[in-house]
Design an enzyme around this catalytic site. Structure first.
Site, mmCIF file in Angstrom:
data_model
loop_
_atom_site.group_PDB
_atom_site.id
_atom_site.type_symbol
_atom_site.label_atom_id
_atom_site.label_comp_id
_atom_site.label_asym_id
_atom_site.label_seq_id
_atom_site.Cartn_x
_atom_site.Cartn_y
_atom_site.Cartn_z
ATOM 1 N N SER A 17 -3.041 8.411 6.514
ATOM 2 C CA SER A 17 -1.595 8.489 6.329
ATOM 3 C C SER A 17 -1.067 9.921 6.281
ATOM 4 C CB SER A 17 -1.197 7.744 5.055
ATOM 5 O OG SER A 17 -1.787 8.343 3.919
ATOM 6 N N TRP A 74 -7.264 -7.364 5.184
ATOM 7 C CA TRP A 74 -5.842 -7.587 5.490
ATOM 8 C C TRP A 74 -5.686 -8.590 6.631
ATOM 9 C CZ3 TRP A 74 -3.001 -5.801 1.767
ATOM 10 C CH2 TRP A 74 -3.286 -4.577 1.157
ATOM 11 N N CYS A 91 0.802 -1.224 0.000
ATOM 12 C CA CYS A 91 0.000 0.000 0.000
ATOM 13 C C CYS A 91 0.843 1.286 0.000
ATOM 14 C CB CYS A 91 -0.878 -0.034 1.252
ATOM 15 S SG CYS A 91 -1.764 1.496 1.561
ATOM 16 N N VAL A 131 -5.144 0.170 5.964
ATOM 17 C CA VAL A 131 -3.815 0.515 6.474
ATOM 18 C C VAL A 131 -3.456 1.875 5.873
ATOM 19 C CG1 VAL A 131 -2.811 -1.752 6.915
ATOM 20 C CG2 VAL A 131 -2.840 -0.867 4.572
ATOM 21 N N TYR A 150 -5.557 5.219 -8.920
ATOM 22 C CA TYR A 150 -6.691 4.420 -8.402
ATOM 23 C C TYR A 150 -7.970 4.784 -9.142
ATOM 24 C CZ TYR A 150 -4.033 2.449 -4.556
ATOM 25 O OH TYR A 150 -3.124 1.727 -3.814
HETATM 26 N N1 LIG Z 1 -6.906 7.682 3.348
HETATM 27 C C1 LIG Z 1 -6.261 6.517 3.705
HETATM 28 C C2 LIG Z 1 -6.373 5.469 2.606
HETATM 29 C C3 LIG Z 1 -5.762 4.164 3.003
HETATM 30 C C4 LIG Z 1 -6.172 3.031 2.052
HETATM 31 O O1 LIG Z 1 -7.045 3.186 1.193
HETATM 32 N N2 LIG Z 1 -5.513 1.869 2.199
HETATM 33 C C5 LIG Z 1 -5.869 0.711 1.377
HETATM 34 C C6 LIG Z 1 -4.640 -0.030 0.897
HETATM 35 S S1 LIG Z 1 -3.733 0.832 -0.329
HETATM 36 C C7 LIG Z 1 -6.616 -0.311 2.217
HETATM 37 O O2 LIG Z 1 -6.220 -0.606 3.329
HETATM 38 N N3 LIG Z 1 -7.681 -0.872 1.654
HETATM 39 C C8 LIG Z 1 -8.469 -1.916 2.297
HETATM 40 C C9 LIG Z 1 -9.928 -1.736 1.994
HETATM 41 O O3 LIG Z 1 -10.271 -0.803 1.280
HETATM 42 O O4 LIG Z 1 -10.706 -2.524 2.500
HETATM 43 C C10 LIG Z 1 -4.821 6.881 3.998
HETATM 44 O O5 LIG Z 1 -4.177 7.558 3.179
HETATM 45 O O6 LIG Z 1 -4.355 6.523 5.056
#
Ligand SMILES: N[C@@H](CCC(=O)N[C@@H](CS)C(=O)NCC(=O)O)C(=O)O
Length: 326
Positions: free
Chosen positions: A148, A96, A63, A132, A194
C-alpha cells in the site's frame, strides 16, 4: 496462505513472530511501479505505464492498508481511470472472497472467487499471504504491486494526467518531513495496534501498547492549533494516520486490547478525524460495518465470531459514514 501456488488451509493471522513473541508482518512480494512513461520505478521492473482504464485495485474496506489506497484514489479524482473491486468483509477459510453482500463487489476483471486466485494468476507458483490491496494491470495480466505504501505514492505521482484535480499528497517541499513522520506513525501506531492485538507474550503486548498510546499522546499535542500533521495541507501522512484513527474505537480498543483510552478521549485527534471525514469522497471509503465484522471475524482472537454492538461513535452520527461503497 499460498505455498508454491497452492492454497493451504491453515490460515492464521500470525504466521511469523520474533523471539519475544512479537507479531512480524510479511513483506510484500510484488513491487513494480507504475510511472508516467513506463520506466522502472524505485523497485521491480519497468513497462508499467500510467494509462486510464488499464489498472484495477482490489481492496477490503476492513483493511487500513487497502483503505489508504482507496482514499488516495478518491482524493486525486482517479475513479474513472482506476476501477475497484471490494472483497467481502470476513476472512474465510481461503482468505478474502468476492461476493455481493452490502458494500462488497464481485471481481469484474478476473472473475475470481478468492483473492488468492489473483496472486496465482500473476505467478502460478506464488508463495505467501494473499493480502489486500492489490493493484492489477489489465494489459500485462499481472499484479503491479501489493504494497500500500508504494501504491499510495504511485497513485499520487504517476497519474497526474488522469487525475480530476491537482491535489498533491507528497509535495516536494514536505517530502523529508513526510518520510520522517511516516516511520514512527507506522511502527508505533499503524502496525503498533496489530502488534498489540496479535502479540503472543505479555511483554510483546506491553511494548506495543505503550507504543500505541505514546504515539497518540504525541500526535494529540502536535495537532494543538494545527489543521493537519504538517500544517495546513493534507498530506500522505494524514491519510496513513486517518485509516488507523477511524478504526480505533470500533476495532482496536476492544478486539486488539488497545484500551488505555478511546480515540474519543483525545479532543484534537477526534476533531482532526472529523475534519478529514468532511473532505468530499472520504466518508465513502469508510464502512464501519465492514470494519467491525471484518476484525471480529478473526477467529484466533474471537472464536465465537460475535461482533460487538458498541461503542457509540459520536462522529458516525453526523451523517458522514456511508455504509456502502459506491
Ligand atoms: N504491507 C501490506 C500489508 C497488507 C495487509 O496485511 N493486509 C491484510 C488486511 S489488513 C491482509 O490482506 N491480510 C490477509 C492475510 O494476511 O492473509 C500493505 O500495506 O499493503
Amino acid at each position: 496462505m499460498l505455498v508454491n501456488g497452492k492454497w493451504t488451509a491453515d490460515w492464521h493471522p500470525v504466521q511469523a513472530r520474533d523471539d519475544r513473541g512479537g507479531f512480524v508482518r510479511q513483506t510484500s512480494q510484488f513491487r513494480n511501479w507504475i510511472t508516467r512513461d513506463g520506466a522502472a520505478g524505485p523497485t521491480g521492473d519497468g513497462g508499467f505505464r500510467a494509462e486510464a482504464g488499464r489498472h484495477h485495485l482490489y481492496v477490503a474496506l476492513t483493511c487500513p492498508w487497502a483503505s489508504r489506497t482507496l482514499l488516495v484514489r478518491k482524493l486525486k479524482g482517479l475513479e474513472s481511470a482506476i476501477s475497484v473491486s471490494v472483497v467481502e468483509p470476513r476472512l474465510g477459510d481461503q482468505g478474502w472472497r468476492f461476493g455481493d453482500s452490502p458494500g462488497a463487489t464481485p471481481d469484474t476483471v478476473n472473475g475470481a472467487t478468492w483473492l488468492h486466485e489473483i496472486y496465482t494468476r500473476a505467478d502460478p507458483l506464488c508463495s505467501g499471504r494473499a493480502t489486500v490491496p492489490v493493484l492489477w494491470d489489465r494489459q500485462k495480466q499481472t499484479i503491479v504491486n501489493n504494497e500500500s505504501a508504494d501504491i499510495v505514492r504511485m497513485l499520487n505521482g504517476a497519474f497526474a494526467a488522469f487525475a480530476g484535480n491537482t491535489v498533491d499528497l507528497y509535495p516536494p517541499d514536505l517530502r523529508l518531513e513526510i518520510d520522517a513522520l511516516n516511520e514512527p506513525i507506522y511502527r508505533r501506531l499503524n502496525n503498533g495496534v496489530y502488534r498489540a492485538g496479535f502479540a503472543t507474550t505479555q511483554q510483546a503486548y506491553d511494548d506495543a501498547f505503550r507504543d500505541v498510546f505514546g504515539m497518540l499522546d504525541e500526535l494529540e499535542q502536535r495537532l494543538d492549533g494545527r489543521a493537519f500533521l504538517l500544517g495546513d495541507r493534507l498530506t500522505e501522512t494524514d491519510i496513513r494516520l486517518f485509516v488507523t484513527l477511524v478504526r480505533f474505537d470500533a476495532a482496536y480498543h476492544g478486539l486488539f486490547k488497545c484500551n488505555l483510552r478511546r480515540l474519543a478521549d483525545y479532543p484534537n485527534l477526534t476533531a482532526y478525524l472529523i475534519r478529514i471525514l468532511a473532505f468530499p469522497g472520504v466518508a465513502e471509503t469508510v464502512n464501519i460495518d465492514h470494519i467491525k465484522s471484518g476484525y471480529y471475524s478473526i477467529k484466533a482472537l474471537n472464536p465465537t465470531g460475535i461482533v460487538s454492538l458498541g461503542p457509540e461513535l459520536a462522529w458516525a452520527h453526523r451523517g458522514v459514514i456511508a455504509t456502502n461503497y459506491g
